[in-house]
Structures are given as C-alpha cells and as structure tokens.
Scaffold this active site. Sequence first.
Site, PDB file in Angstrom:
ATOM      1  N   ASP A 127       0.859  -1.179   0.000  1.00  0.00           N
ATOM      2  CA  ASP A 127       0.000   0.000   0.000  1.00  0.00           C
ATOM      3  C   ASP A 127       0.904   1.240   0.000  1.00  0.00           C
ATOM      4  O   ASP A 127       1.811   1.329   0.835  1.00  0.00           O
ATOM      5  CB  ASP A 127      -0.868  -0.024   1.271  1.00  0.00           C
ATOM      6  CG  ASP A 127      -2.269   0.493   1.030  1.00  0.00           C
ATOM      7  OD1 ASP A 127      -2.409   1.486   0.313  1.00  0.00           O
ATOM      8  OD2 ASP A 127      -3.218  -0.098   1.592  1.00  0.00           O
ATOM      9  N   ASP A 229      -2.953   4.634  -2.687  1.00  0.00           N
ATOM     10  CA  ASP A 229      -4.058   5.050  -1.825  1.00  0.00           C
ATOM     11  C   ASP A 229      -4.561   6.451  -2.189  1.00  0.00           C
ATOM     12  O   ASP A 229      -3.756   7.378  -2.337  1.00  0.00           O
ATOM     13  CB  ASP A 229      -3.559   5.049  -0.376  1.00  0.00           C
ATOM     14  CG  ASP A 229      -4.623   5.452   0.601  1.00  0.00           C
ATOM     15  OD1 ASP A 229      -5.533   4.641   0.834  1.00  0.00           O
ATOM     16  OD2 ASP A 229      -4.562   6.580   1.132  1.00  0.00           O
ATOM     17  N   GLU A 286      -6.444   3.456  -6.240  1.00  0.00           N
ATOM     18  CA  GLU A 286      -7.698   3.485  -5.496  1.00  0.00           C
ATOM     19  C   GLU A 286      -8.510   4.638  -6.067  1.00  0.00           C
ATOM     20  O   GLU A 286      -8.114   5.795  -5.956  1.00  0.00           O
ATOM     21  CB  GLU A 286      -7.473   3.712  -4.003  1.00  0.00           C
ATOM     22  CG  GLU A 286      -8.791   3.630  -3.255  1.00  0.00           C
ATOM     23  CD  GLU A 286      -8.803   4.267  -1.885  1.00  0.00           C
ATOM     24  OE1 GLU A 286      -9.676   3.897  -1.093  1.00  0.00           O
ATOM     25  OE2 GLU A 286      -7.976   5.131  -1.596  1.00  0.00           O
ATOM     26  N   HIS A 353     -11.133  -3.025   3.607  1.00  0.00           N
ATOM     27  CA  HIS A 353     -11.044  -2.446   4.950  1.00  0.00           C
ATOM     28  C   HIS A 353     -11.843  -1.154   5.103  1.00  0.00           C
ATOM     29  O   HIS A 353     -11.915  -0.620   6.207  1.00  0.00           O
ATOM     30  CB  HIS A 353      -9.569  -2.185   5.255  1.00  0.00           C
ATOM     31  CG  HIS A 353      -9.014  -1.132   4.331  1.00  0.00           C
ATOM     32  ND1 HIS A 353      -8.825  -1.365   2.976  1.00  0.00           N
ATOM     33  CD2 HIS A 353      -8.669   0.160   4.538  1.00  0.00           C
ATOM     34  CE1 HIS A 353      -8.386  -0.273   2.401  1.00  0.00           C
ATOM     35  NE2 HIS A 353      -8.283   0.672   3.327  1.00  0.00           N
ATOM     36  N   ASP A 354     -12.373  -0.619   4.013  1.00  0.00           N
ATOM     37  CA  ASP A 354     -13.175   0.602   4.097  1.00  0.00           C
ATOM     38  C   ASP A 354     -14.664   0.307   4.055  1.00  0.00           C
ATOM     39  O   ASP A 354     -15.477   1.227   3.892  1.00  0.00           O
ATOM     40  CB  ASP A 354     -12.828   1.548   2.930  1.00  0.00           C
ATOM     41  CG  ASP A 354     -11.445   2.155   3.087  1.00  0.00           C
ATOM     42  OD1 ASP A 354     -10.989   2.325   4.231  1.00  0.00           O
ATOM     43  OD2 ASP A 354     -10.811   2.453   2.060  1.00  0.00           O
TER      44      ASP A 354
HETATM   45  C1  GLC Z   1      -8.057   5.319   1.541  1.00  0.00           C
HETATM   46  C2  GLC Z   1      -7.938   4.124   2.434  1.00  0.00           C
HETATM   47  C3  GLC Z   1      -8.623   4.422   3.728  1.00  0.00           C
HETATM   48  C4  GLC Z   1      -7.952   5.603   4.363  1.00  0.00           C
HETATM   49  C5  GLC Z   1      -7.935   6.790   3.432  1.00  0.00           C
HETATM   50  C6  GLC Z   1      -6.981   7.825   3.908  1.00  0.00           C
HETATM   51  O1  GLC Z   1      -9.358   5.561   1.161  1.00  0.00           O
HETATM   52  O2  GLC Z   1      -8.445   2.988   1.804  1.00  0.00           O
HETATM   53  O3  GLC Z   1      -8.602   3.329   4.599  1.00  0.00           O
HETATM   54  O4  GLC Z   1      -8.613   5.930   5.546  1.00  0.00           O
HETATM   55  O5  GLC Z   1      -7.492   6.436   2.139  1.00  0.00           O
HETATM   56  O6  GLC Z   1      -5.670   7.360   3.765  1.00  0.00           O
END
Ligand code: GLC
Length: 581
Positions: A127, A229, A286, A353-354
Amino acid sequence: MKKIPYAILIAMILGACTDQPAPVESPDTSGRAWWKEAIIYQAYPRSFKDTDGDGVGDLKGIIEKLDYIKSLGVNMVWLNPIYSSPNDDNGYDISDYRNIMPEFGAMADFDAMIKGMHERGIKFVMDVVVNHSSDEHEWFKQSRSSRDNPYRDYYHWWPAEKGKPPYRWSYFDENGDAWQYDSLTNAYYLHYFSRKQPDLNWENPKVRQEVYDIMKFWAEKGVDGFRLDAFQFASKDTTFPVLPEGYEKDVRNVIKHYGMGPHLHEYLQEMNREVLSKYDVFAVSEGAGSTFEDAHALVDADRNELQMAYHFEGVGLASSLDGYKLSDFKEVYSRWDSAFAKDGWLSIFLANHDNARMVSRYGNDSPEFRDVSSKMLNTFILSMRGTPYCYYGDELGMTNIDFDKIEDYKDIAAINGYKKVAKEGGDLELYMKYLQFLSRDNGRTPMQWDTSENAGFTTGTPWLPVNPNYLEINVEKETADPNSCLNYFKKMVKLRKDNPVLVYGDYQIIQREHPQIYAYTRTLDGQKMLVLLNFSEQNADITLPESDALGEVLINNYESVERSGGALSLKPYQAVIFSVK
Ligand code: GLC
C-alpha cells in the site's frame, strides 16, 4: 459548517460513481498479463494474526499463516500499510516510509515475509499512501516550523493574512473542515482526511522524487505491486477556488473538484517512467475518477500510467439501510465491464477495509442463509472479468459485528463522524444505525481461526473485539467441513485459475430483467460458461432457450440443481456455473 446528508456522507467515504453509457466491445485477449490472472487476498495486518500477545496482528503472524493463504489458491497478497505510523487512521498516516511499524515487527520480519511469499509462488502488493503523510513525519515537522523552511512546499499552506481559505470538505475531520489553522506560522494547512494526515503537495517536484525513491526502495526489496491510496486526490487545483453552491449533492462532483487535478496524468507517466517501467511490478489506483474517460486515462496500456484501477460504484451501491436493488447491481457491473471490454483493466471486489462485511451488505447474514449467500457472492467475484480482490474472512463468510455503542468503535471516520453529527444537533440514533450497518470497523474485526479464546487471533486483548460468532465461523471448523464456505471458496479459486475464460472471456449478461437471478456468460476461444446467481432468499426459476447446450455443472453451492430441460429452479442464493457446449 456544511451539513451533508448521511447517505451522501457514507457514499463520499465509499467513493464516487460513474454514469456514462458505454459501447459494447469485443474482448481483447492479446494483452494477457500475470496481474490480470492474479487472485488477490487482502489481509488487514492489525487483525490477521498476533504472535506477541499485544492484541495487534503482526508480520510474524502473516508469516505463520502463509501456508493457510497458499492453501486458498490465491497468488497475491495485499497488506494495508505496515509503515511507521502514529495510527490516527490505522497506518494510513505514515511517519516514516522506509520503516516498519513496531507493533507489526521489524524490517527483518518484512524480508522474511516477502521471501516466504515468493517461495510459495505468492506475490506481494504494498500500500503506498502518498496523497498525504502523517503530521508526525519529519517533512511535516519541518514544513510547519517556519514559512521559509525548505520543506514548506511539501504541503499545502494558506497564509492567514489572505483570510480563511475557501471551504474544503474533510472526510475525517470532526468539523468536516479540511483546512486546519496552525498558529506557529499563522497559516492553514490542507488535510482531506484527518488533521493528522496533511496532504502532500504533488506540484512540488521534490515531493514526487521522494515518492519515486520510496517506491524504488520497496521494489528493490521485492515488492510486486503497489496500491496507490486515495491517489485520484494527489493532483489538485492549488488555487483552491470557491466551489459551486450545492456541488456536494452529487458524489461525482467531489472527485471532480477535489481530485483528478490538472497534472495527475503527467505525474503518473513520470512515476511509470521512473519506477513502474523499471521493475516487473503493477500498480493499482484506489479510485477511477468520475467518468469512464478518467478511468481509461489511468489504466489503458498506451497511456503508460497504471495497470489497474478500482471504481467504487459497486461498493457504493449497498449504502442505504433499505438495501440495494439487484437491477442496479447488474447495471453497474455490466456497464463497467462493457466500458473496459477492449482496453484497460479493473479490479473486482465487494469488500475491503473501508467497508462493512460483504455478506452483511450484499448477501444475507442470517444463520439460515449466511453460508450459502457468502458462497454465491464469492462465485460472483471469482467469475467476473477483472482482477478479483478477496478480503480476509470473506472466504469464511465472516459477518458484521453490529456494535451498538459509539464507545465500541475504533475507526476515526466513525468517531469523528459521530462528533460532527452531535455538534450539528443531528439524528444520532440514525447515524448509529448507519454505523452499525456500514462502519469500517465491521470489516476489521480479528480473523477467526479456531474456537479457542479470541478465535485464536491473540493471547492478549484484541485491539477490536472478536465477533462472538467465531465459535461457528472459523478456519479450523470450515477446513474440516467439505461443504463449508472455505472449501467452496478454494474450489472456486481453482476453477478460475484452471480456466482463462473466467479471466479474459467476453462477458454477456442474459435475462437482464430477471428480478432474482443474475445470469451471464463468459466466452473465450470457443469455450463458454454460464453463471447463474440467485440473489434472493426465495426459489427462483429461469428458462434457458438453448437447453441442449448446457453441459456439466462446474461448481454449485448446493448438492444439486433442479432442472427439467431448459427450465431451472434455483434455491435461495444458489450459485451454479455450467459449461456450455
Ligand atoms: C483510503 C484508504 C482508507 C484511508 C484513506 C486515507 O481511502 O483505503 O482506509 O482511511 O485512504 O488514507
């Protein structure tokens, strides 16, 4: 302070949607690649396996479970951030990009982990969180220390003598405000996420060089992929204009105004030249922008940017307490598939995880249907075109934990969201209902290994409670049961790995209007499969015109399928894949 309706708020957390019509194209199988054929298993390192009794998962825990991961048949692992971090957002706030978070272990553990993966034929995705860093990163400490510090321009600052900067929404701020005033230099800094996650200034070439050096550092260590990310936010309009009134009512505008900035593609091409093209690695973004054009620009081969993106429209669907419509689900996945049938490549996932647990949102987590609907959803993920991302625990059918008090939550998004609603005098009861259904903590509870205390996750006190249903749902029990969700998952993984048609094959939806069944075919080089998925808790009938063409049943989450010629009757949440002659 702006008020944003809860559903939009949750959808903003989950991301934007794209609604352009797409032409139907024939499949392009010329561009085969290992990362298209990969099946990714995402493990949340905090919650996977703890070996030192501190209640937090660690890298030694991942190493201990590598044989388990291998036994699933998956061939790539993505771990959420494992770098040094004060953990304001569980590792998504990085204070040192070249070190491992002590709670997770040391660099030697990382080296052993990646070696152990490679020995087992498993690749590793790192990540990369570089839209922002932690406010405890040395760069930010320097940057905030004075206006003429050489690191000042590593972040976005707005001098207070210019007045308050135009409002920007922050995902995790308890006031919903992305500008934080810092008295030390009488200026505001920008943080799209929490106050402890200041946004890096990608317009500064030094920042970009730092990032590429960091990526090279990890590529040299053997990392096979990078997950970028929140990357669609990296390039911004740094004049920070006042945004049009009411823009936030449409989720797509958030991406349009907050990210996909004027230089994003330039920077990605630079990253590709400097890092990605020099190693046998892939990178996934992402987010996919707010139009198909955006998404293609990120991933099409001739762009020399990234290899894959993930859009949020699928996971954004089930964000209402009233559930979602199968017709919308079919529409979203069919539209995205046809838009990427010729060029570009996407990820397929229903949880991470989100998000809350897949079966609780898209299936049915009641004792009667949990197992069978989990199997059905795994069949979907593993039979669509795109690289499947399977979230730890979903192979077992793990469910939401349904916390009922705010004190139970650990996620900054939940806690600060609660404070914000309270400050605004909003409906806290309703907000709690949303959290119970959609909160990210639902998807972060410890992995359920066995029936021992804490599900075998830790000998200490787990950082987030173990779901009490671990006595029923756990690896040990499901390994021993040939009909378990776990063993079904392994079969489905094998079916995909043995049949490139499930990876590259042309996708055609059939009987689109069917109210209960999602049916589609996959076709490649004369090989054809028919996927039938009953998304409802009732029996569902379907009549297939070319019944003679139906061949053998390749996988079925029930013992049999009721059939008379072309007339089939599927049981609740039944999933069947037929070969087609
Ligand atoms: C992305 C991640 C998330 C995080 C956010 C800020 O969306 O998947 O878990 O809180 O970025 O880094």
